[in-house]
Design an enzyme around this catalytic site. Structure first.
Site, PDB file in Angstrom:
ATOM      1  N   CYS A  93       0.968  -1.238  -0.090  1.00  0.00           N
ATOM      2  CA  CYS A  93       0.059   0.068  -0.026  1.00  0.00           C
ATOM      3  C   CYS A  93       0.839   1.394  -0.016  1.00  0.00           C
ATOM      4  O   CYS A  93       0.493   2.226  -0.688  1.00  0.00           O
ATOM      5  CB  CYS A  93      -0.825  -0.072   1.228  1.00  0.00           C
ATOM      6  SG  CYS A  93      -1.806  -1.455   1.596  1.00  0.00           S
ATOM      7  N   CYS A  96       1.500   3.568  -3.034  1.00  0.00           N
ATOM      8  CA  CYS A  96       0.737   4.568  -3.502  1.00  0.00           C
ATOM      9  C   CYS A  96       0.194   5.606  -2.521  1.00  0.00           C
ATOM     10  O   CYS A  96       0.189   6.728  -2.829  1.00  0.00           O
ATOM     11  CB  CYS A  96      -0.564   3.912  -3.869  1.00  0.00           C
ATOM     12  SG  CYS A  96      -0.322   2.906  -5.469  1.00  0.00           S
ATOM     13  N   HIS A  97       0.241   5.101  -1.470  1.00  0.00           N
ATOM     14  CA  HIS A  97      -0.406   5.989  -0.244  1.00  0.00           C
ATOM     15  C   HIS A  97       0.488   6.557   0.780  1.00  0.00           C
ATOM     16  O   HIS A  97       0.081   7.552   1.365  1.00  0.00           O
ATOM     17  CB  HIS A  97      -1.350   5.161   0.546  1.00  0.00           C
ATOM     18  CG  HIS A  97      -2.628   4.608  -0.186  1.00  0.00           C
ATOM     19  ND1 HIS A  97      -3.357   5.310  -0.520  1.00  0.00           N
ATOM     20  CD2 HIS A  97      -2.795   3.426  -0.688  1.00  0.00           C
ATOM     21  CE1 HIS A  97      -4.495   4.604  -1.350  1.00  0.00           C
ATOM     22  NE2 HIS A  97      -3.779   3.604  -1.175  1.00  0.00           N
ATOM     23  N   MET A 134      -7.226   1.923  -7.137  1.00  0.00           N
ATOM     24  CA  MET A 134      -6.930   0.987  -6.193  1.00  0.00           C
ATOM     25  C   MET A 134      -6.950  -0.342  -6.361  1.00  0.00           C
ATOM     26  O   MET A 134      -8.289  -0.919  -7.113  1.00  0.00           O
ATOM     27  CB  MET A 134      -7.813   1.307  -5.094  1.00  0.00           C
ATOM     28  CG  MET A 134      -7.942   0.265  -3.962  1.00  0.00           C
ATOM     29  SD  MET A 134      -6.652   0.684  -2.520  1.00  0.00           S
ATOM     30  CE  MET A 134      -7.249  -0.334  -1.409  1.00  0.00           C
ATOM     31  N   HIS A 373      10.063   9.678 -12.547  1.00  0.00           N
ATOM     32  CA  HIS A 373      10.534   8.461 -12.080  1.00  0.00           C
ATOM     33  C   HIS A 373      11.597   8.069 -12.813  1.00  0.00           C
ATOM     34  O   HIS A 373      12.801   8.655 -12.353  1.00  0.00           O
ATOM     35  CB  HIS A 373       9.370   7.311 -12.845  1.00  0.00           C
ATOM     36  CG  HIS A 373       9.641   6.067 -12.271  1.00  0.00           C
ATOM     37  ND1 HIS A 373       9.595   5.656 -11.042  1.00  0.00           N
ATOM     38  CD2 HIS A 373       9.848   4.807 -12.868  1.00  0.00           C
ATOM     39  CE1 HIS A 373       9.699   4.409 -10.615  1.00  0.00           C
ATOM     40  NE2 HIS A 373      10.288   3.943 -11.771  1.00  0.00           N
ATOM     41  N   HIS A 416       7.442   4.577 -19.343  1.00  0.00           N
ATOM     42  CA  HIS A 416       8.578   4.052 -18.506  1.00  0.00           C
ATOM     43  C   HIS A 416       9.636   3.571 -19.266  1.00  0.00           C
ATOM     44  O   HIS A 416       9.638   2.645 -20.002  1.00  0.00           O
ATOM     45  CB  HIS A 416       8.048   2.670 -17.628  1.00  0.00           C
ATOM     46  CG  HIS A 416       8.663   2.086 -16.894  1.00  0.00           C
ATOM     47  ND1 HIS A 416       9.840   1.382 -16.817  1.00  0.00           N
ATOM     48  CD2 HIS A 416       8.707   2.182 -15.392  1.00  0.00           C
ATOM     49  CE1 HIS A 416      10.387   1.173 -15.805  1.00  0.00           C
ATOM     50  NE2 HIS A 416       9.912   1.588 -14.665  1.00  0.00           N
TER      51      HIS A 416
HETATM   52 FE1  DHE Z   1      13.215  -0.035 -11.026  1.00  0.00          FE
HETATM   53  C1  DHE Z   1      15.426   1.648 -12.523  1.00  0.00           C
HETATM   54  C2  DHE Z   1      12.128   2.609  -9.207  1.00  0.00           C
HETATM   55  C3  DHE Z   1      10.393  -1.821  -9.997  1.00  0.00           C
HETATM   56  C4  DHE Z   1      14.334  -2.921 -12.455  1.00  0.00           C
HETATM   57  N1  DHE Z   1      13.844   1.831 -10.814  1.00  0.00           N
HETATM   58  C5  DHE Z   1      14.606   2.504 -11.822  1.00  0.00           C
HETATM   59  C6  DHE Z   1      14.886   3.765 -11.485  1.00  0.00           C
HETATM   60  C7  DHE Z   1      13.994   4.077 -10.377  1.00  0.00           C
HETATM   61  C8  DHE Z   1      13.096   2.900 -10.179  1.00  0.00           C
HETATM   62  C9  DHE Z   1      13.662   5.398  -9.664  1.00  0.00           C
HETATM   63  C10 DHE Z   1      15.814   4.827 -12.126  1.00  0.00           C
HETATM   64  C11 DHE Z   1      17.144   4.867 -11.214  1.00  0.00           C
HETATM   65  C12 DHE Z   1      18.070   5.848 -11.715  1.00  0.00           C
HETATM   66  O1  DHE Z   1      18.269   5.946 -13.060  1.00  0.00           O
HETATM   67  O2  DHE Z   1      18.818   6.454 -10.851  1.00  0.00           O
HETATM   68  N2  DHE Z   1      11.453   0.329 -10.069  1.00  0.00           N
HETATM   69  C13 DHE Z   1      11.335   1.501  -9.173  1.00  0.00           C
HETATM   70  C14 DHE Z   1      10.276   1.533  -8.457  1.00  0.00           C
HETATM   71  O3  DHE Z   1       9.867   2.323  -7.456  1.00  0.00           O
HETATM   72  C15 DHE Z   1       9.596   0.171  -8.688  1.00  0.00           C
HETATM   73  C16 DHE Z   1       8.185   0.587  -9.682  1.00  0.00           C
HETATM   74  C17 DHE Z   1       8.730  -0.643  -7.685  1.00  0.00           C
HETATM   75  C18 DHE Z   1       9.920  -1.105  -6.690  1.00  0.00           C
HETATM   76  O4  DHE Z   1       9.145  -1.668  -5.490  1.00  0.00           O
HETATM   77  O5  DHE Z   1      10.723  -0.697  -6.814  1.00  0.00           O
HETATM   78  C19 DHE Z   1      10.527  -0.421  -9.691  1.00  0.00           C
HETATM   79  N3  DHE Z   1      12.349  -2.107 -11.220  1.00  0.00           N
HETATM   80  C20 DHE Z   1      11.271  -2.560 -10.629  1.00  0.00           C
HETATM   81  C21 DHE Z   1      11.228  -4.033 -10.947  1.00  0.00           C
HETATM   82  O6  DHE Z   1      10.117  -4.683 -10.579  1.00  0.00           O
HETATM   83  C22 DHE Z   1      12.335  -4.402 -11.644  1.00  0.00           C
HETATM   84  C23 DHE Z   1      12.015  -4.953 -13.171  1.00  0.00           C
HETATM   85  C24 DHE Z   1      13.215  -5.497 -11.121  1.00  0.00           C
HETATM   86  C25 DHE Z   1      13.783  -5.138  -9.578  1.00  0.00           C
HETATM   87  O7  DHE Z   1      14.992  -5.259  -9.508  1.00  0.00           O
HETATM   88  O8  DHE Z   1      12.929  -4.919  -8.627  1.00  0.00           O
HETATM   89  C26 DHE Z   1      13.102  -3.100 -11.620  1.00  0.00           C
HETATM   90  N4  DHE Z   1      14.633  -0.370 -12.245  1.00  0.00           N
HETATM   91  C27 DHE Z   1      14.987  -1.653 -12.989  1.00  0.00           C
HETATM   92  C28 DHE Z   1      15.984  -1.530 -13.651  1.00  0.00           C
HETATM   93  C29 DHE Z   1      16.353  -0.370 -13.983  1.00  0.00           C
HETATM   94  C30 DHE Z   1      15.417   0.389 -12.936  1.00  0.00           C
HETATM   95  C31 DHE Z   1      16.703  -2.789 -14.248  1.00  0.00           C
HETATM   96  C32 DHE Z   1      17.593   0.544 -14.621  1.00  0.00           C
HETATM   97  C33 DHE Z   1      17.226   0.360 -16.061  1.00  0.00           C
HETATM   98  C34 DHE Z   1      18.082   1.104 -16.906  1.00  0.00           C
HETATM   99  O9  DHE Z   1      18.295   0.752 -17.928  1.00  0.00           O
HETATM  100  O10 DHE Z   1      18.719   2.118 -16.269  1.00  0.00           O
END
Ligand code: DHE
Length: 594
Positions: A93, A96-97, A134, A373, A416
């Site tokens: 939760c 989002c919240h 939600m 993001h 994204h």
């Molecule tokens: Fe990410 C990049 C946040 C879920 C894999 N992810 C990023 C960035 C942010 C972010 C802020 C940029 C960082 C930067 O450039 O400094 N990601 C989040 C979340 O908040 C989110 C939505 C949910 C969470 O709970 O974290 C989330 N992300 C995921 C995943 O589920 C992924 C697929 C697998 C994992 O590791 O959790 C995932 N995020 C990635 C990857 C990048 C990334 C591989 C970098 C991509 C790139 O090529 O730069």
């Protein structure tokens, strides 16, 4: 538009039924109070792909707290019950919240509001969800009936704010394993460092260092939990990784066996790390951003000593109302000024943090858009293009002039881009591309204000790829192909494949066609729901690697595709490759080549 068929007309024709369904849930719960769930059909309460992708604050979920007292008329919870509810809240939760329940993309759930609507109303909402975004936690089977009741009760009680993480806490976790003067003065291994891939092994709390030419796993290193990204120092010597738990590992690639030389924890929840890349400042500083507490820290680039911690709490850019927990999302390093570019999500501000004088810190604060993001640089590295994903917008910053350049609606649902993809479009000239989580579209924005001023910072085209649930898009200056994943798509054939577009045949008029590469099938993985995630090129730009990300106890792999023939080149399988996700090629990452 250059007299071509407007892309939105073509898109409307080509768009999937899913996009139409999603439009009903667009907008999130920012505005009016959500309608009574019993007044809308169950159909409206199915969770959308992009709603399921909100942050899971799993590290905060692990912290034990004491249950607050209950006012008269509200049942008290025992510590055990409150902690069970707290865990569910942070995992499902809080994304989002908000950690403090003050609202982010979802509504505020502070006790003054929840006590007004009462237990049964909350119970119904948690059960059925709402068309405003939600998820239907109860009817989907994600939460049991007892858990729904527990959560409704929990929301009537005061939140338990998690601990702050200031200099004292950081210093307690800071360890220099090898002092700079005791480190090698030259590279002691025979690795081709530029072509090493740092691969996140998400659920193992490790990274793998894999040779880009031989596919050999050179080393597996322990890190924080679920490393989110890797970044490389400007010299290519130091690799920095950050776990979701805020732990940073700094790895010296010159050691005979590259290993962690310094580590620190910078908060309880984090996603971003970067290093100083401006000429004259290479390898001088590192910076890490946290979701909780809402702050960033600038560290010594040789030792990770924390030097300057800055809170991001403050006013939203538009309504200028106080936000207690604006998370730090993407951080990039400017190539034009000695500055870090810091996305502050909930207040919608992009900070250009000048690192030349940390005692007299100068920060340019740019009013951008809420819910910033991820994002990347254009091919000249002058412009930073980033998604305000819950607002369906791209924001463009001129890093040379230090100002806002444009804000554009992508025409799609929840962009994204990762760091996005730069290529030269036959009609439009240089463009940068993003895919979307909430629908199947790919949008192109013009990035060449000098050569193609009419196209600059306009969404020039949008066309469908495999399906909704895309997380990353990728190309390389040496490649004519654009690769688009669909990681979160519920259909197994779609989440296990990648769409490939030939950019050299795009004309801006006809809808580009794509070929589908069934990568999970190529990897021979039939169990679970293998998800193809994040393409990353090798140094030469001749091969592109994809993770086939499966469950913790299931087989995963990395598939290498030949970029000239689009045929399978190699499958990397190893029992140590547990839940591989992000992959970062040293050369491409340090040079921002994508
Ligand atoms: Fe990410 C990049 C946040 C879920 C894999 N992810 C990023 C960035 C942010 C972010 C802020 C940029 C960082 C930067 O450039 O400094 N990601 C989040 C979340 O908040 C989110 C939505 C949910 C969470 O709970 O974290 C989330 N992300 C995921 C995943 O589920 C992924 C697929 C697998 C994992 O590791 O959790 C995932 N995020 C990635 C990857 C990048 C990334 C591989 C970098 C991509 C790139 O090529 O730069």
């Amino acid at each position: 538009m250059n007299g071509k068929t407007p892309f939105n007309v073509r898109r409307a024709l080509a768009t999937t039924a899913m996009a139409l369904a999603l439009s009903a849930t667009a907008g999130f719960a920012q505005d009016a109070a959500p309608p009574d769930p019993s007044e809308t059909s169950l159909q409206d309460h199915q969770s959308a792909l992009d709603n399921r992708y909100e942050p899971s604050l799993d590290n905060l979920a692990r912290e034990d707290v004491t249950a607050p007292g209950a006012p008269e008329g509200i049942p008290a919870l025992t510590d055990a019950q409150y902690n069970e509810a707290n865990k569910i809240y942070f995992e499902r939760c809080a994304g989002c919240h908000g950690v403090l329940r003050n609202g982010a993309t979802g509504k505020a759930l502070t006790p003054d509001l929840t006590r007004e609507v009462g237990f049964e109303y909350l119970q119904m909402f948690i059960n059925y969800g709402s068309p405003a975004g939600m998820p239907n936690w109860g009817t989907s089977g994600d939460l049991t009936e007892e858990q729904v009741d527990l959560m409704a009760n929990y929301l009537l009680l005061d939140p338990a704010p998690p601990p702050e993480f200031g200099m004292n806490e950081m210093m307690e976790t800071w360890v220099v394993h090898v002092e700079p003067e005791d480190r090698p003065t030259e590279q002691l291994n025979d690795w081709d460092l530029d072509n090493i891939f740092s691969v996140t092994l998400r659920d193992a709390g490790q990274i793998a260092l894999i040779d880009g030419a031989t596919y050999e796993i050179k080393s597996i290193l322990d890190t924080g939990y679920a490393v989110h990204i890797s970044r490389i120092s400007a010299s290519g010597r130091y690799l920095f990784v950050i776990g979701r738990d805020g732990k940073v590992n700094m790895i010296d690639m010159w050691m005979e066996n590259p290993d962690t030389v310094a580590e620190i924890k910078i908060g309880s929840e984090a996603r971003s790390i970067e290093t100083s890349k401006m000429e004259g400042w290479e390898d001088r500083y590192a910076i890490a951003g946290a979701y909780w507490p809402p702050q960033y820290v600038i560290m010594d680039g040789q030792t990770l000593e924390p030097l300057k911690i800055q809170s991001t709490r403050g006013m939203t850019y538009d309504e200028q109302q106080y936000h207690p927990e604006p998370r730090v999302a993407a951080i990039l390093s400017s190539h034009y000024r000695p500055e870090f570019i810091v996305n502050v999500k909930e207040t919608g501000k992009i900070l250009l943090v000048d690192y030349t004088d940390l005692d007299n810190l100068k920060t340019t604060e740019i009013s951008a858009e809420r819910f910033l993001h991820d994002g990347g640089l254009d091919s000249t590295h002058r412009y930073f293009i980033t998604a305000a994903n819950a607002r369906n917008k791209l924001v463009v910053i001129d890093t040379q002039e230090g100002r806002l350049e444009a804000i554009e609606d992508t025409g799609g649902q929840t962009p994204h881009p990762g760091r996005g993809a730069n290529f030269v479009h036959p009609t439009f000239g240089p463009v940068w591309a993003t895919s979307h989580m909430g629908d199947d579209s790919v949008a192109l924005i013009g990035t060449d204000p000098e050569g193609h001023p009419d196209n600059a910072w306009k969404i020039l085209d949008s066309f469908p790829a495999l399906g909704g649930g895309s997380l990353f898009i990728k190309t390389h200056p040496e490649s004519k192909y654009l690769y688009v994943d669909a990681t979160l798509n519920p259909e197994i054939e779609i989440s296990g494949s990648v769409a490939v577009f030939d950019t050299s045949t795009m004309d801006g008029e006809t809808t580009p066609e794509f070929v589908t590469l069934p990568l999970a099938e190529w990897a021979g993985i039939s169990e679970g729901q293998p998800r193809v995630v994040q393409g990353e090129f090798n140094k030469e730009g001749t091969e592109v690697w994809f993770s086939i990300w499966n469950g913790l106890d299931q087989e995963s792999a990395i598939v290498v595709v030949d970029d000239k023939t689009l045929e399978l080149k190699h499958v990397i399988k190893d029992e140590r490759l547990i839940t591989p996700t992000g992959k970062f090629n040293v050369y491409n990452t340090k040079g921002d080549i994508y």
